[in-house]
Design an enzyme around this catalytic site. Structure first.
Site, short mmCIF file in Angstrom:
data_model
loop_
_atom_site.label_atom_id
_atom_site.label_comp_id
_atom_site.label_asym_id
_atom_site.label_seq_id
_atom_site.Cartn_x
_atom_site.Cartn_y
_atom_site.Cartn_z
N THR A 135 10.18 -37.72 -51.27
CA THR A 135 10.12 -37.32 -49.85
C THR A 135 9.47 -35.94 -49.77
O THR A 135 8.56 -35.71 -48.95
CB THR A 135 11.53 -37.31 -49.24
OG1 THR A 135 12.05 -38.64 -49.31
CG2 THR A 135 11.51 -36.86 -47.78
N CYS A 159 16.37 -46.81 -47.00
CA CYS A 159 16.34 -45.70 -46.06
C CYS A 159 16.49 -46.16 -44.63
O CYS A 159 17.07 -45.48 -43.79
CB CYS A 159 15.04 -44.94 -46.20
SG CYS A 159 14.40 -44.96 -47.87
N ASN A 184 7.11 -50.42 -50.89
CA ASN A 184 8.50 -50.44 -51.35
C ASN A 184 9.33 -51.57 -50.75
O ASN A 184 10.39 -51.89 -51.27
CB ASN A 184 9.18 -49.10 -51.02
CG ASN A 184 8.98 -48.67 -49.59
OD1 ASN A 184 7.84 -48.56 -49.12
ND2 ASN A 184 10.05 -48.46 -48.86
#
Ligand code: PLP
Length: 387
Positions: free
Chosen positions: A76, A325, A154
């Site tokens: 990130t 996430c 992802n």
């Protein structure tokens, strides 16, 4: 914690177990060799040496120079450093090209830049999640200074043509960044046409909280964190010495095992595609062949992915819906929407991601439970599923 020895973990794109070899390499840097790598005494020098050696080994593995590796707290931060750092190093605004299926670390960062005078184009992808290099070429503007396209997605695993896109960028003198978090250690990555590349240790059996940004020599980047001037001034903050040592060990392990592990992963992925698609009203999300080896994503009509994940969890199987996430958020995944999955199916998605320890027996467990769980959930659903 309640011991559950029989659990099967199929959520390796969220995070992975730290490999025993990695843990062993890290351990001394928590106790015996706990120095601060900036200290002058022997404790500090030991820590500095560990950081330097880790950096050199990782650079070597990537065919990069050691000074091109900037350690961060994870991907990130690496993504933010690439996007914001290259934008803030410019005097005026400018145009950034990226895709609709990037990780939020990219999408939120480019969004944040908009009020500061930057324009952003989010490229469409095809039904399998591929960005067309031709679309990148036709979206270039005179003021385009940065393109960011991930190496592999992802959520659905689709691999992107980053060599070709990188070459197009370099032909025009535009910076090219790739988020390679899911690809590092699994794919042979060439940095020939890449200016910046993000990676994270915890996706490849390394520890959480450490990543890096590869920054090609000569790339202009403004730091986001100001302080002691660590990492050649690009990332201030005391180095996470055990984390960095662990990352280097994880990368070395991944490279040593790559051919064996990824061929097993590919075989398991083939099994999954063959067997899971036998369940009625099921689709594969992503590309059959142009895919990372460890990620497979399906949608099941008439059910909610969250319920499916909970039911599988009751059966001792950990998988996920979309990305970890965005899981708490009940919006359908932006990736599934971008590849055109109908809304009714986008809600019923399941991501299965394997790791270095995943076996046929683990996949057997999933294949035994999944048709039953899907049938149970469909029986409770108010929507009728056509077969
Ligand atoms: C493609 C991609 N980019 C970035 C990240 C963020 O990485 P980190 O957890 O190291 O911040 C992830 C993790 O989910 C990811 O899969």
């Amino acid at each position: 914690m309640i011991p559950m020895p029989d659990r099967v973990y199929l959520d390796n794109s969220a995070t992975t177990a730290v490999a025993p070899e990695v843990l062993a390499a890290m351990r001394p840097y928590f106790d015996a060799r706990y120095g601060n790598a900036s200290s002058l005494h022997s404790f500090g020098r030991e820590a500095r040496q560990a950081v330097d050696e880790s950096r050199a080994a990782m650079a070597d593995a990537l065919a990069a120079r050691p000074e091109e590796i900037v350690f961060t707290s994870g991907a990130t931060e690496a993504d933010n450093l690439a996007i914001l750092g290259s934008a803030l190093a410019r005097s005026g605004g400018g145009h950034i090209l990226t895709s609709k299926i990037e990780h939020d670390a990219i999408l939120r960062a480019v969004e944040w830049l908009k009020p500061m005078g930057f324009d952003v184009t989010l490229l469409d992808v095809d039904g399998t999640g591929r960005v067309a290099p031709g679309d990148v070429a036709s979206a270039f503007r005179k003021d385009t200074f940065l393109v960011s396209i991930m190496a592999g997605n992802n959520e659905i695993g689709t691999r992107e043509p980053i060599d070709e896109i990188g070459r197009l960028c370099h032909d025009r003198g535009v910076l090219f960044h790739t988020d390679a978090v899911q690809a590092v250690g699994k794919e042979m990555l060439s940095l020939e046409n890449v200016d910046m590349l993000s990676a994270s240790a915890h996706k490849l059996h390394g520890p959480k909280g450490v990543g890096f940004l590869y920054v090609r020599r000569g790339t202009r980047l403004a730091p986001l964190l100001h302080g002691g001037g660590h990492e050649r001034g690009l990332r201030s903050g005391t180095e996470n010495v055990p984390g960095i040592v662990g990352f280097a060990a994880a990368l070395a392990l991944a490279q040593a095992e790559r051919v064996d592990v990824t061929s097993r992963m590919r075989r398991l992925r083939e099994r999954l595609m063959t067997e899971v698609l036998k369940i009625p009203a099921t689709r594969l999300n992503g590309h059959r062949a142009e895919s990372l080896p460890h990620i497979t994503n399906f949608s099941f009509a008439g059910i909610e992915g969250e319920s499916l994940v909970m039911k599988l969890d009751e059966a001792g199987i950990a998988a996920s819906t979309g990305s970890a996430c965005s899981s708490p958020n009940l919006e359908p995944s932006h990736v599934l929407v971008a590849i055109g999955v109908p809304l009714s199916m986008a809600h019923g998605s399941l991501r299965i991601s394997t790791g270095r320890d995943t076996t046929d027996a683990d996949i057997d467990r999933l294949l035994e439970a999944l048709p039953r769980v899907v049938a149970e959930l469909r029986a409770m659903s108010p929507f009728k599923v056509g077969e």
